[in-house]
Each structure stands twice: as C-alpha cells, then as structure tokens.
Enzyme design. Structure first.
Site, mmCIF file in Angstrom:
data_model
loop_
_atom_site.group_PDB
_atom_site.id
_atom_site.type_symbol
_atom_site.label_atom_id
_atom_site.label_comp_id
_atom_site.label_asym_id
_atom_site.label_seq_id
_atom_site.Cartn_x
_atom_site.Cartn_y
_atom_site.Cartn_z
ATOM 1 N N ASP A 120 58.355 30.788 4.386
ATOM 2 C CA ASP A 120 57.524 31.729 5.115
ATOM 3 C C ASP A 120 58.297 33.053 5.125
ATOM 4 O OD1 ASP A 120 55.744 32.853 7.024
ATOM 5 O OD2 ASP A 120 57.175 32.298 8.599
ATOM 6 N N ASP A 149 57.759 36.434 7.425
ATOM 7 C CA ASP A 149 58.089 37.067 8.711
ATOM 8 C C ASP A 149 58.655 36.044 9.695
ATOM 9 O OD1 ASP A 149 57.030 39.574 7.788
ATOM 10 O OD2 ASP A 149 55.027 38.755 8.114
ATOM 11 N N GLY A 154 53.776 45.272 15.544
ATOM 12 C CA GLY A 154 52.672 45.958 14.858
ATOM 13 C C GLY A 154 52.611 45.615 13.368
ATOM 14 N N CYS A 166 39.280 30.746 4.278
ATOM 15 C CA CYS A 166 39.828 30.717 2.920
ATOM 16 C C CYS A 166 40.727 29.496 2.725
ATOM 17 C CB CYS A 166 40.641 31.983 2.688
ATOM 18 S SG CYS A 166 41.971 32.180 3.880
HETATM 19 MG MG LIG Z 1 56.544 33.496 10.251
#
Ligand SMILES: [Mg+2]
Length: 442
Positions: free
Chosen positions: A250, A252, A261, A340
C-alpha cells in the site's frame, strides 16, 4: 506465542519407515532433547496444542529396515497414542471442487453449516472413499445445487492447512459449466447460489482452494483477463518473471506519510522513516515490489491522473536513486462510492499484477496500514502484514481482527524484517502456516 508449554516430540520418517524409541515397553517418538543417532533436517511442525511434533527428514545412506513401517503401527498395542495420532494426521484429506462459469461470472454457493457457514464457496466437497475427483465433484454439485454439470478440465491441484490443525488437505479444482440453471438447493447445506465476477467472488470466500482456483480461472480465461480494467503508472511494467515472490505495498501510511488533504503534488510526498530501507531489504531477499494504492483524491476530482503520475514519477525517481526498483504501481482512481474491481478491498489491482507480472497468491504478501489492505490480501489468497504505529493499530484492532494478519509490525521496515524471517525458517513457517491459513470449507 500463546502456546501452553508442552513437550516437543520428534517424528523422523523416510520412505514409509518411522524411527521410534522403546521406553519401558512403549514405542514412542524421541523427544526433542534426546540425541538421535543420525543427522536430520527439519521438515515442518505438527501442532497438537500442548504437544508439538517436529517433523524431521533423516540423512541416511541406507534404507532403515530396522525402523517401523507406518501402516503396521496401528495394529500394535504398545505404541504411544501420540505416534498413532501423528501418523494418522499425515494422511492427506482430499476435496474436489469446481469453478462453474458463465461468461465472466462464476457460480458461488452459500453454506448453512460446516466451516464455511455463512460464507460463499465454490461447489464441491470431500471425496468419498475410493472415489475419483471427477466423480466426487459431479456428485457434490448434484447434491448441493441439484443440477448436472459438465467438466471442462482440471484447473489445478492445491495443498493447504486448516487453522490450528496439523492436517493438510489436497484440493482438486475443475472448471466446468452447467447443463441447466434449474437449481434445487440442498436445504440443510446450501441457502443460496449466485453468479459473481472473479474480483467479487474472491471477497466472498474464505476457502483458500476457491481463492487460488478463482485466480487461476481468471488467468486462464481470455475474456476475464481482457475485461479487467485497472490503471497502472507505467505502460511497460518491469516484470521479473512468472511466479516471482512478490510483496504488494500500500502507498499512503506505508511508504509515505498520509496527508489529511491527500498527497496532491510531488512536494507533498514524504517517505516514512525506514520505508526505503524496508523496500530494499525485501528486494535484496528476492522479493519483487508492486505498489497498489486507492487514490480517493483522484476519485473526488481533487487530483488529476496526470498530477498523480507526477507524484509517482518523483517517488520512483527517488527510489531508483536509492537502488530500489518497483515492478509496477497500480492505482484505483475511483472513490468509496464506486463499484469498481480495483478499489481495495476488492483485489482487482492484485489480479492485474497476476495477469501482467505473473504474480501468484501463494508466493505473495500484501502490506498495508488499513484493515482494508489486510482484507484485500486475504481476498487474493496471499499472506498479509499489517503495519502502523501502536496507537494507530490500537484504533483499528477490532476492525482488522476478522482478517487475521500473518504479521503485525510498527513500520514497513519492521514488517519487511518479519516477512524475510518468515520464509527462512521452515519450522517456524510451517507452525505459523498451520495456525493462520484461512479456513478450508467443504
Ligand atoms: Mg494506506
């Protein structure tokens, strides 16, 4: 961890012969602290709770006629019951299952009892005594859904453990189609039967054979492969070859710091401490790296895909400078409202890597900071690592529990160390595997 300290016994077997010691009139396994008169190598662990049976292969230059034939042990009354139990447990269970397809969709059945109670599964079950796998799966399908099936060939054969049980099961999975759709569901076993696309079906089943077979079905179906639309950063992925051990990362919260943000410009992209070292460690141990990231910012139109590409160009350039290569970056440009195939917890990005890079679930890990990352890895049928600071993990502990990650760590670097260790010690590996493999359902 968590195991009541009992005894470790040693089960040495070669060519159907078992090494036992006589102890006051009883034949038993040697204990782990007793010296063996020959060298050995470890070959897994059978976990019986308090008692653990360590499996060893002997290194011998002759066939040990003087040992005990495993089948004759059951007739003897002077054999320790643990020996009989362990030998019995080595006999593999056999199931036969089928992926029935109609265009892009596959038939799943929902069970009302057994291990898969409340979950969807593919039709099939345990083979009867003396039955061939083809006959077994035709019989099971007829019993469960009341419809004749036509087999179109063997899809694959798999082996998996049960959680917390030392036994293994061998699964034959066929592909096939239905003669008619006039289902007659067996009331005490099946409550529903319905058609799903592969990405959706993967999120519904707990059965590892069903997962692996769904991925193999997807890979063998020209139509399904062509229909899966997933966005990726480069048009020319850097595949290192089929079946390459792969770690899905992953982005972030794992590689870089998340931002309230969203990360919208290359300047806002900040590597987390140790993330690059963790990626390098995995790479040095032969793992291919693939990034899979939900980009809600794109889904909410806060970020164009061209801007996202700039962020990824910068990330890859910085990694390149550090000697870290990423095979591909897959991203979902949709938001939480979308249906999706690519948005985690759907495994569409992982399926795309299976298609484009030759990744296979059995040789893969998914590393993420959110419960949905762990869920995605489980859906694909691979192992999972959940990483994040303690306070973060405390906040999501209840949410992640149903997906039981194989590794929990403070950061990508710690997670990478655990993944590297995991594959290196076959005894630890086998013991963990027997506890954490997803449930087999039949
Ligand atoms: Mg993450």
């Amino acid at each position: 961890m968590g195991r009541k300290r009992g005894r470790d016994h040693v089960f040495v077997e070669t060519d159907g012969q078992v090494y036992l010691v006589r102890d006051r009139g009883t034949l038993r396994f040697p204990r782990a602290d007793e010296k063996l008169p020959f060298p050995t190598e470890s070959a897994g662990v059978m976990d019986f709770g308090a008692d653990r049976v360590l499996r060893y292969k002997p290194r011998l230059d002759h066939h040990p006629e003087e040992w005990w034939g495993r089948d004759a042990i059951f007739e003897r009354s002077d054999v320790d019951p643990l020996v009989k139990r362990a030998i019995y447990t080595t006999m593999i269970r056999c199931v036969s299952e089928v992926i029935l397809s109609k265009g892009l969709r596959v038939l799943m059945v929902k069970s009302v009892r057994g291990f898969s109670k409340g979950y969807w599964n593919v039709p099939g079950g345990f083979m009867d005594y003396g039955e061939s796998p083809e006959v077994g799966v035709e019989r099971e399908a007829e019993e469960e859904i009341g419809v004749d099936i036509v087999l179109d060939g063997l899809l694959n054969v798999y082996v998996s453990g049960f959680p917390g049980k030392p036994a293994y099961t061998l699964g034959f999975v066929y592909k096939g189609h239905l003669v008619s759709e006039a289902f007659r569901l067996k009331p005490d076993e099946i409550e529903d039967a319905a058609w799903f696309t592969v990405d959706k079906a993967l999120t519904l089943t707990r059965n590892p054979f069903a997962k692996w077979a769904l991925v193999d079905f997807f890979l063998q179906s020209d139509e399904a492969r062509a229909a899966l639309k997933v966005k990726r950063h480069s048009s020319d992925p850097h595949a290192t070859g089929p079946d390459q051990p792969t770690v899905f990362l992953d982005r972030d919260g794992v590689i870089n710091r998340g931002r309230a943000g969203y990360v919208r410009t290359p300047d806002q992209f900040r590597f987390l401490p140790g993330a690059i070292d963790g990626m390098r460690l995995l790479q040095d141990h032969g793992w291919q790296l693939v990034i899979v990231t939900n980009q809600d910012a794109a889904g909410w139109k806060l970020l164009t895909e061209a801007q996202l590409a700039k962020v990824h160009d910068r990330m890859l350039a910085m990694l390149h400078k550090e000697g870290v290569r990423v095979a591909e970056v897959y991203y979902c440009p949709h938001n939480v409202l979308s249906d999706c195939a690519c948005r985690k917890p759907r495994p569409g990005m992982l399926l795309a890597a299976a298609r484009d890079l030759g990744v296979r679930p059995r040789g893969a890990w998914m590393v993420g900071d959110k419960p949905l990352d762990v869920q995605t890895g489980r859906a694909f049928g691979c192992r999972t690592a959940w990483v994040g600071p303690k306070a973060w993990r405390k906040r999501f502990a209840a949410e992640v529990r149903p997906w039981s990650p194989d590794v929990v760590a403070d950061s990508l670097l710690d997670g990478a160390r655990a993944i590297v260790r995991y594959g290196e010690d076959p005894v630890v590996d086998a013991a963990r595997k027997s506890r954490t493999d997803p449930t087999i359902t039949s």
